[in-house]
Design a protein around this motif. Structure first.
Motif, PDB file in Angstrom:
ATOM      1  N   MET A  30      -0.732   2.518  17.459  1.00 26.57           N
ATOM      2  CA  MET A  30      -0.171   1.310  16.869  1.00 26.57           C
ATOM      3  C   MET A  30       1.348   1.399  16.908  1.00 26.57           C
ATOM      4  O   MET A  30       1.923   2.464  16.673  1.00 26.57           O
ATOM      5  CB  MET A  30      -0.626   1.183  15.406  1.00 26.57           C
ATOM      6  CG  MET A  30      -2.104   0.888  15.251  1.00 26.57           C
ATOM      7  SD  MET A  30      -2.566  -0.763  15.875  1.00 26.57           S
ATOM      8  CE  MET A  30      -1.727  -1.796  14.682  1.00 26.57           C
ATOM      9  N   PRO A  31       2.026   0.260  17.206  1.00 31.15           N
ATOM     10  CA  PRO A  31       3.492   0.267  17.214  1.00 31.15           C
ATOM     11  C   PRO A  31       4.039   0.546  15.822  1.00 31.15           C
ATOM     12  O   PRO A  31       3.508   0.056  14.832  1.00 31.15           O
ATOM     13  CB  PRO A  31       3.855  -1.147  17.668  1.00 31.15           C
ATOM     14  CG  PRO A  31       2.631  -1.716  18.272  1.00 31.15           C
ATOM     15  CD  PRO A  31       1.474  -1.046  17.595  1.00 31.15           C
ATOM     16  N   GLU A  32       5.095   1.341  15.760  1.00 32.75           N
ATOM     17  CA  GLU A  32       5.782   1.622  14.508  1.00 32.75           C
ATOM     18  C   GLU A  32       7.108   0.867  14.483  1.00 32.75           C
ATOM     19  O   GLU A  32       7.810   0.796  15.490  1.00 32.75           O
ATOM     20  CB  GLU A  32       6.052   3.119  14.379  1.00 32.75           C
ATOM     21  CG  GLU A  32       4.917   3.912  13.792  1.00 32.75           C
ATOM     22  CD  GLU A  32       4.819   3.737  12.283  1.00 32.75           C
ATOM     23  OE1 GLU A  32       3.860   3.090  11.855  1.00 32.75           O
ATOM     24  OE2 GLU A  32       5.680   4.235  11.558  1.00 32.75           O
ATOM     25  N   ALA A  33       7.446   0.310  13.327  1.00 29.29           N
ATOM     26  CA  ALA A  33       8.699  -0.446  13.219  1.00 29.29           C
ATOM     27  C   ALA A  33       9.913   0.471  13.325  1.00 29.29           C
ATOM     28  O   ALA A  33      10.923   0.120  13.932  1.00 29.29           O
ATOM     29  CB  ALA A  33       8.727  -1.211  11.915  1.00 29.29           C
ATOM     30  N   GLU A  34       9.796   1.635  12.714  1.00 30.92           N
ATOM     31  CA  GLU A  34      10.903   2.593  12.737  1.00 30.92           C
ATOM     32  C   GLU A  34      10.388   3.974  13.103  1.00 30.92           C
ATOM     33  O   GLU A  34       9.356   4.391  12.576  1.00 30.92           O
ATOM     34  CB  GLU A  34      11.574   2.655  11.356  1.00 30.92           C
ATOM     35  CG  GLU A  34      12.270   1.366  10.950  1.00 30.92           C
ATOM     36  CD  GLU A  34      13.483   1.059  11.800  1.00 30.92           C
ATOM     37  OE1 GLU A  34      14.060   2.015  12.350  1.00 30.92           O
ATOM     38  OE2 GLU A  34      13.837  -0.109  11.929  1.00 30.92           O
ATOM     39  N   PRO A  35      11.083   4.699  13.962  1.00 35.76           N
ATOM     40  CA  PRO A  35      12.249   4.259  14.720  1.00 35.76           C
ATOM     41  C   PRO A  35      11.850   3.291  15.829  1.00 35.76           C
ATOM     42  O   PRO A  35      10.676   3.164  16.151  1.00 35.76           O
ATOM     43  CB  PRO A  35      12.796   5.571  15.294  1.00 35.76           C
ATOM     44  CG  PRO A  35      11.594   6.436  15.443  1.00 35.76           C
ATOM     45  CD  PRO A  35      10.707   6.083  14.270  1.00 35.76           C
ATOM     46  N   THR A  36      12.839   2.613  16.391  1.00 37.18           N
ATOM     47  CA  THR A  36      12.593   1.609  17.414  1.00 37.18           C
ATOM     48  C   THR A  36      11.814   2.202  18.587  1.00 37.18           C
ATOM     49  O   THR A  36      12.164   3.251  19.108  1.00 37.18           O
ATOM     50  CB  THR A  36      13.926   1.034  17.926  1.00 37.18           C
ATOM     51  OG1 THR A  36      14.620   0.450  16.837  1.00 37.18           O
ATOM     52  CG2 THR A  36      13.685  -0.028  18.985  1.00 37.18           C
ATOM     53  N   GLY A  37      10.759   1.523  18.962  1.00 38.62           N
ATOM     54  CA  GLY A  37       9.979   1.944  20.120  1.00 38.62           C
ATOM     55  C   GLY A  37       8.990   3.048  19.837  1.00 38.62           C
ATOM     56  O   GLY A  37       8.388   3.585  20.754  1.00 38.62           O
ATOM     57  N   ALA A  38       8.814   3.377  18.554  1.00 45.49           N
ATOM     58  CA  ALA A  38       7.895   4.468  18.225  1.00 45.49           C
ATOM     59  C   ALA A  38       6.457   3.966  18.154  1.00 45.49           C
ATOM     60  O   ALA A  38       6.196   2.782  17.948  1.00 45.49           O
ATOM     61  CB  ALA A  38       8.294   5.098  16.900  1.00 45.49           C
ATOM     62  N   TRP A  39       5.543   4.876  18.326  1.00 48.84           N
ATOM     63  CA  TRP A  39       4.121   4.595  18.226  1.00 48.84           C
ATOM     64  C   TRP A  39       3.497   5.559  17.231  1.00 48.84           C
ATOM     65  O   TRP A  39       3.909   6.716  17.134  1.00 48.84           O
ATOM     66  CB  TRP A  39       3.450   4.758  19.592  1.00 48.84           C
ATOM     67  CG  TRP A  39       3.903   3.747  20.578  1.00 48.84           C
ATOM     68  CD1 TRP A  39       5.026   3.811  21.362  1.00 48.84           C
ATOM     69  CD2 TRP A  39       3.284   2.502  20.880  1.00 48.84           C
ATOM     70  NE1 TRP A  39       5.120   2.669  22.133  1.00 48.84           N
ATOM     71  CE2 TRP A  39       4.064   1.859  21.854  1.00 48.84           C
ATOM     72  CE3 TRP A  39       2.130   1.861  20.415  1.00 48.84           C
ATOM     73  CZ2 TRP A  39       3.733   0.601  22.378  1.00 48.84           C
ATOM     74  CZ3 TRP A  39       1.801   0.622  20.943  1.00 48.84           C
ATOM     75  CH2 TRP A  39       2.595   0.003  21.912  1.00 48.84           C
ATOM     76  N   LYS A  40       2.486   5.079  16.559  1.00 44.04           N
ATOM     77  CA  LYS A  40       1.757   5.943  15.641  1.00 44.04           C
ATOM     78  C   LYS A  40       0.340   6.114  16.147  1.00 44.04           C
ATOM     79  O   LYS A  40      -0.325   5.140  16.500  1.00 44.04           O
ATOM     80  CB  LYS A  40       1.727   5.341  14.231  1.00 44.04           C
ATOM     81  CG  LYS A  40       0.964   6.200  13.233  1.00 44.04           C
ATOM     82  CD  LYS A  40       0.974   5.604  11.848  1.00 44.04           C
ATOM     83  CE  LYS A  40       0.096   4.358  11.774  1.00 44.04           C
ATOM     84  NZ  LYS A  40       0.067   3.764  10.435  1.00 44.04           N
ATOM     85  N   CYS A  41      -0.095   7.347  16.188  1.00 39.98           N
ATOM     86  CA  CYS A  41      -1.477   7.641  16.532  1.00 39.98           C
ATOM     87  C   CYS A  41      -2.296   7.536  15.258  1.00 39.98           C
ATOM     88  O   CYS A  41      -2.028   8.232  14.283  1.00 39.98           O
ATOM     89  CB  CYS A  41      -1.586   9.037  17.139  1.00 39.98           C
ATOM     90  SG  CYS A  41      -3.301   9.524  17.434  1.00 39.98           S
ATOM     91  N   GLU A  42      -3.284   6.641  15.262  1.00 39.19           N
ATOM     92  CA  GLU A  42      -4.107   6.455  14.064  1.00 39.19           C
ATOM     93  C   GLU A  42      -5.070   7.613  13.861  1.00 39.19           C
ATOM     94  O   GLU A  42      -5.665   7.763  12.803  1.00 39.19           O
ATOM     95  CB  GLU A  42      -4.892   5.139  14.179  1.00 39.19           C
ATOM     96  CG  GLU A  42      -4.022   3.901  14.204  1.00 39.19           C
ATOM     97  CD  GLU A  42      -3.440   3.573  12.838  1.00 39.19           C
ATOM     98  OE1 GLU A  42      -3.819   4.229  11.853  1.00 39.19           O
ATOM     99  OE2 GLU A  42      -2.598   2.662  12.771  1.00 39.19           O
ATOM    100  N   SER A  43      -5.226   8.424  14.876  1.00 36.84           N
ATOM    101  CA  SER A  43      -6.158   9.537  14.770  1.00 36.84           C
ATOM    102  C   SER A  43      -5.511  10.765  14.122  1.00 36.84           C
ATOM    103  O   SER A  43      -6.027  11.306  13.161  1.00 36.84           O
ATOM    104  CB  SER A  43      -6.691   9.896  16.158  1.00 36.84           C
ATOM    105  OG  SER A  43      -7.577  10.989  16.094  1.00 36.84           O
ATOM    106  N   CYS A  44      -4.344  11.178  14.651  1.00 37.26           N
ATOM    107  CA  CYS A  44      -3.709  12.397  14.129  1.00 37.26           C
ATOM    108  C   CYS A  44      -2.480  12.075  13.284  1.00 37.26           C
ATOM    109  O   CYS A  44      -1.854  12.982  12.753  1.00 37.26           O
ATOM    110  CB  CYS A  44      -3.356  13.356  15.274  1.00 37.26           C
ATOM    111  SG  CYS A  44      -2.024  12.774  16.364  1.00 37.26           S
ATOM    112  N   ARG A  45      -2.120  10.781  13.175  1.00 31.91           N
ATOM    113  CA  ARG A  45      -1.025  10.314  12.323  1.00 31.91           C
ATOM    114  C   ARG A  45       0.352  10.726  12.836  1.00 31.91           C
ATOM    115  O   ARG A  45       1.346  10.577  12.138  1.00 31.91           O
ATOM    116  CB  ARG A  45      -1.188  10.802  10.867  1.00 31.91           C
ATOM    117  CG  ARG A  45      -2.562  10.609  10.293  1.00 31.91           C
ATOM    118  CD  ARG A  45      -2.907   9.167  10.072  1.00 31.91           C
ATOM    119  NE  ARG A  45      -2.048   8.524   9.057  1.00 31.91           N
ATOM    120  CZ  ARG A  45      -2.135   7.232   8.724  1.00 31.91           C
ATOM    121  NH1 ARG A  45      -3.003   6.462   9.343  1.00 31.91           N
ATOM    122  NH2 ARG A  45      -1.354   6.712   7.817  1.00 31.91           N
TER     123      ARG A  45
END
Ligand SMILES: [Zn+2]
Length: 53
Positions: A25-40
């Motif tokens: 999932m896209p993360e708002a901060e930092p710019t262009g970051a992504w979050k893995c919903e599996s390992c966080r």
């Protein structure tokens, strides 16, 4: 979510580079970051350039 490159140059990863999960999932901060919903893990994908060969 669009696959088109955004103005800030966000690269779209298809798999988490740490655990290999596809649930990103896209993360708002930092710019262009992504979050893995599996390992966080939150990470960015940076284009360095093109290989000469
Ligand atoms: Zn992960």
């Amino acid at each position: 979510m669009s696959a088109e490159p955004s103005p800030e140059g966000r690269a779209v990863p298809f798999y988490c580079p740490y655990c290999g999960d596809e649930d990103l999932m896209p993360e708002a901060e930092p710019t262009g970051a992504w979050k893995c919903e599996s390992c966080r893990r939150v990470f960015t994908v940076k284009l360095v350039g093109l290989a000469l060969e």
